[in-house]
Write a protein that holds these residues in place. Structure first.
Motif, PDB file in Angstrom:
ATOM      1  N   ILE A 348      -5.189 -25.403  20.267  1.00 60.59           N
ATOM      2  CA  ILE A 348      -5.273 -27.077  20.917  1.00 60.59           C
ATOM      3  C   ILE A 348      -6.521 -26.935  21.922  1.00 60.59           C
ATOM      4  CG2 ILE A 348      -4.152 -28.398  22.618  1.00 60.59           C
ATOM      5  CD1 ILE A 348      -1.481 -27.673  21.352  1.00 60.59           C
ATOM      6  N   VAL A 351      -9.899 -26.920  19.811  1.00 62.94           N
ATOM      7  CA  VAL A 351     -10.037 -28.141  18.833  1.00 62.94           C
ATOM      8  C   VAL A 351     -10.675 -29.141  19.740  1.00 62.94           C
ATOM      9  CG1 VAL A 351      -8.874 -30.012  17.822  1.00 62.94           C
ATOM     10  CG2 VAL A 351      -8.591 -27.571  17.071  1.00 62.94           C
ATOM     11  N   GLU A 352      -9.949 -29.270  21.238  1.00 68.29           N
ATOM     12  CA  GLU A 352     -10.396 -30.387  22.057  1.00 68.29           C
ATOM     13  C   GLU A 352     -11.752 -30.162  22.569  1.00 68.29           C
ATOM     14  OE1 GLU A 352      -5.729 -31.420  23.200  1.00 68.29           O
ATOM     15  OE2 GLU A 352      -7.034 -30.565  24.732  1.00 68.29           O
ATOM     16  N   VAL A 357     -12.081 -33.326  19.153  1.00 69.19           N
ATOM     17  CA  VAL A 357     -10.829 -33.923  19.027  1.00 69.19           C
ATOM     18  C   VAL A 357     -10.204 -34.670  19.897  1.00 69.19           C
ATOM     19  CG1 VAL A 357      -8.832 -33.886  17.672  1.00 69.19           C
ATOM     20  CG2 VAL A 357     -10.886 -32.519  16.662  1.00 69.19           C
ATOM     21  N   LYS A 359      -7.433 -36.023  22.688  1.00 69.32           N
ATOM     22  CA  LYS A 359      -6.046 -35.307  22.889  1.00 69.32           C
ATOM     23  C   LYS A 359      -4.876 -36.033  22.504  1.00 69.32           C
ATOM     24  CE  LYS A 359      -8.099 -33.582  27.344  1.00 69.32           C
ATOM     25  NZ  LYS A 359      -7.790 -33.791  28.833  1.00 69.32           N
ATOM     26  N   SER A 362      -4.688 -34.370  18.951  1.00 71.32           N
ATOM     27  CA  SER A 362      -4.430 -32.749  18.747  1.00 71.32           C
ATOM     28  C   SER A 362      -3.003 -32.443  19.215  1.00 71.32           C
ATOM     29  CB  SER A 362      -5.586 -32.076  19.515  1.00 71.32           C
ATOM     30  OG  SER A 362      -5.481 -32.414  20.809  1.00 71.32           O
ATOM     31  N   ARG A 363      -2.856 -32.919  20.568  1.00 72.49           N
ATOM     32  CA  ARG A 363      -1.371 -32.556  21.158  1.00 72.49           C
ATOM     33  C   ARG A 363      -0.324 -33.047  20.454  1.00 72.49           C
ATOM     34  NH1 ARG A 363      -3.197 -31.996  27.621  1.00 72.49           N
ATOM     35  NH2 ARG A 363      -5.369 -31.240  27.059  1.00 72.49           N
ATOM     36  N   LEU A 366      -0.851 -30.968  16.225  1.00 73.32           N
ATOM     37  CA  LEU A 366      -0.834 -29.680  16.117  1.00 73.32           C
ATOM     38  C   LEU A 366       0.318 -29.082  16.408  1.00 73.32           C
ATOM     39  CD1 LEU A 366      -4.455 -28.603  17.632  1.00 73.32           C
ATOM     40  CD2 LEU A 366      -3.932 -28.665  15.237  1.00 73.32           C
ATOM     41  N   ALA A 463      -5.569 -27.328  12.093  1.00 73.35           N
ATOM     42  CA  ALA A 463      -6.964 -27.763  12.555  1.00 73.35           C
ATOM     43  C   ALA A 463      -7.823 -28.800  11.790  1.00 73.35           C
ATOM     44  CB  ALA A 463      -7.641 -26.595  12.844  1.00 73.35           C
ATOM     45  N   ALA A 466      -6.062 -32.165  11.927  1.00 67.30           N
ATOM     46  CA  ALA A 466      -6.267 -32.961  13.170  1.00 67.30           C
ATOM     47  C   ALA A 466      -7.743 -33.512  13.171  1.00 67.30           C
ATOM     48  CB  ALA A 466      -6.182 -31.805  14.361  1.00 67.30           C
ATOM     49  N   HIS A 470      -8.463 -37.541  13.312  1.00 68.62           N
ATOM     50  CA  HIS A 470      -9.425 -37.728  14.423  1.00 68.62           C
ATOM     51  C   HIS A 470     -10.756 -38.617  13.811  1.00 68.62           C
ATOM     52  CE1 HIS A 470     -12.004 -37.629  18.007  1.00 68.62           C
ATOM     53  NE2 HIS A 470     -13.080 -37.567  17.130  1.00 68.62           N
TER      54      HIS A 470
END
Length: 529
Positions: A348, A351-352, A357, A359, A362-363, A366, A463, A466, A470
């Protein structure tokens, strides 16, 4: 015109060689500064990869020292602490991130986002299963290995008498937050007398009985957190304070993650080293099961190195390997820990921060992906099923092959994101096609090898998913902005996750606000999936 320069305040004729030396020195200083900046930015990645290499060397060195079992336990302690720290952070991370993510989206957006994610996870897992079955029939790892058995390798048998239906039902039995954090439902069996035959022999029936096994039920946590987040969303203003609490809890958890990540290189060194020290006769295992290991790793290379990047490129038209280059630390963590769940915190964060990506994407995605998206597991489960069929000289028909594909895809959802979590799901596949589970211990013997590439492919699929979501969200956002710009003066709109333009310390991007579109920054518009 003659060039002049000043030395101690006096004008003197300029020297070309002197100026070139000055320029060269400046370029060298600039190159040194850039190199230093690159090393500083990638210090954690360098340390993590170095930890794996040093761990291999340390393990080979200590292996020859003839440590006792107690000494091996002490040697593995720093690596055990890393696993415990990562597992400690999973519960607050999964619950808080999913509650915040679900609460930040309206029901329609949540449905679209979840629908795209589920479709991506399902399609990629089906492709992975197909690759596994195809490679198993091409390489034929079990052909000619009929003499191979658990006794010849000195392995213990793995007992797995659970029925296929009960294995699937156990996935849905726990959605309680507190119970899921500590226990998971496991079906056991007891023999109940139901009568007697004419000759007096008692008849018994095997009845499923619910038991509770220790271990975190991640799937139950995911379901509960999503439903609870939607419930808070429905509360409106009354639920805003609780949403703020989960947002703050989530951010605090990410701070803890950043601290833990600096321990990862040291912990990984001892994780890898202790695994090498614990190996028995690895040469015998690898030579006996070499074709199975080769087929599994080849399947992971094909799926992770070709199929998934092509899917990402097809959606985004961007270089997938530049995206993956920012995720070396979580990939290394996945390789060392063999746990998708343990890799989730660092995934996480990277990736951010490294790939930009959102939040909210991703949150939300993932944690779900770490639970239900198991491409790597599907590959080796299919290969293992065909391997055991070939080992027992069993010809698989088209119906059984289709059953393997479907069952591997479905059972990978329930595979625990922990080391050797996919071994038990192989038993579900074997039961579904009527094969014995006696040879499962062969898989377990070399699982510590195959499981490393399995976990890397699992987290890679999460990943890239995500990243795809995005990109789709950004495209939809651009379309919405173009429509708004073409529509003249805008009316007041609802911004689901308005960026805080007034007092960042008092609010959170995930808290719902009423705002006017003309007052909001362009990047403040909520996910429009």
């Amino acid at each position: 015109m003659e060039k002049k320069s000043e030395i101690n305040g006096h004008a003197v004729p300029g020297s070309d060689s002197t100026e070139r030396m000055v320029e060269k020195s400046a370029r060298e200083r600039g190159a040194g500064a850039r190199l230093l900046g690159c090393l500083r930015r990638n210090l954690l990645v360098i340390l993590t990869v170095s930890g794996v290499l040093v761990g291999v060397g340390l393990g080979m060195l200590v292996r020859g020292a003839g440590l006792s079992r107690a000494q091996k336990t002490y040697f593995a302690f720093p690596g055990e602490m890393l696993l415990r720290m990562l597992k400690m952070i999973i519960l607050p991370l999964v619950v808080c991130s999913l509650v915040s993510g679900a609460a930040s989206l309206d029901t329609r957006s949540l449905g679209k986002l979840g629908g795209i994610a589920v479709a991506y996870f399902l399609v990629t897992t089906l492709i992975a299963s197909g690759i596994g079955v195809a490679l198993a029939f091409i390489i034929q790892p079990g052909v000619g290995a009929g003499a191979l058995n658990t006794n010849s390798l000195g392995l213990e048998r793995v007992s797995s008498d659970k029925e296929t239906a009960d294995s699937f039902l156990d996935l849905a039995r726990y959605v309680s937050l507190f119970l899921s954090s500590m226990l998971q439902y496991a079906t056991g069996y007891k023999m109940v007398p139901v009568g007697n035959l004419t000759n007096g022999t008692a008849l018994y029936e095997k009845v499923p009985v619910g038991t509770e096994a220790e271990g975190m039920n991640i799937l139950g946590l995911v379901l509960f957190a999503m439903v609870f987040g939607v419930a808070l969303r429905k509360l409106g203003d009354e639920g805003e304070e609780l949403i703020r609490f989960f947002n703050a809890f989530n951010e605090a958890t990410m701070v803890l993650v950043s601290w833990i990540m600096w321990y990862i290189p040291f912990g990984i060194m001892f994780l890898v080293g202790s695994k090498i020290v614990e190996m028995e006769d690895v040469v015998l295992l690898v030579t006996s099961l070499g074709k199975y290991i080769f087929a599994s790793i080849l399947g992971h290379v094909i799926h992770g190195g070709i199929v998934l990047p092509l899917i990402y490129f097809g959606f985004t038209r961007k270089n997938p390997f530049s995206f993956l280059s920012g995720l070396i630390t979580p990939f290394t963590t996945a390789f060392a820990t063999c746990s998708s769940s343990a890799t989730l915190p660092s995934m996480i964060k990277c990736v951010e921060e490294n790939n930009g990506v959102d939040k909210r994407i991703s949150r939300f995605i993932l944690p779900i992906g770490a639970t239900v998206n198991m491409d790597g597991a599907a590959i080796f489960q299919c290969i293992a099923a065909v391997f055991i069929a070939q080992l027992n000289n069993t010809e698989l028909n088209a119906g059984q092959i289709f059953t393997i594909l479907v069952t591997a895809t479905a059972s990978s959802v329930g595979a625990a994101g922990i080391p050797a979590g996919g071994i038990i799901t192989i038993a579900i596949i074997l039961e579904a096609i009527g094969l014995p589970t006696n040879d499962l211990s062969l898989m377990l013997a070399v699982d510590w090898i195959v499981d490393r590439t399995t976990t890397v492919v699992n987290v890679e699929g999460d990943a890239l998913g995500a990243g795809i979501l995005h990109h789709i969200n950004q495209q939809e956002l651009k379309k919405q902005q173009q429509q708004q710009e073409g529509g003249g003066e805008l009316a007041e709109v609802r911004v689901e996750a308005a960026a805080n333009t007034e007092a960042e310390e008092e609010s959170s991007p995930l808290v719902t606000h009423q705002t006017k579109a003309l007052e909001a920054m362009p990047e403040a518009i909520e996910s429009v999936l």
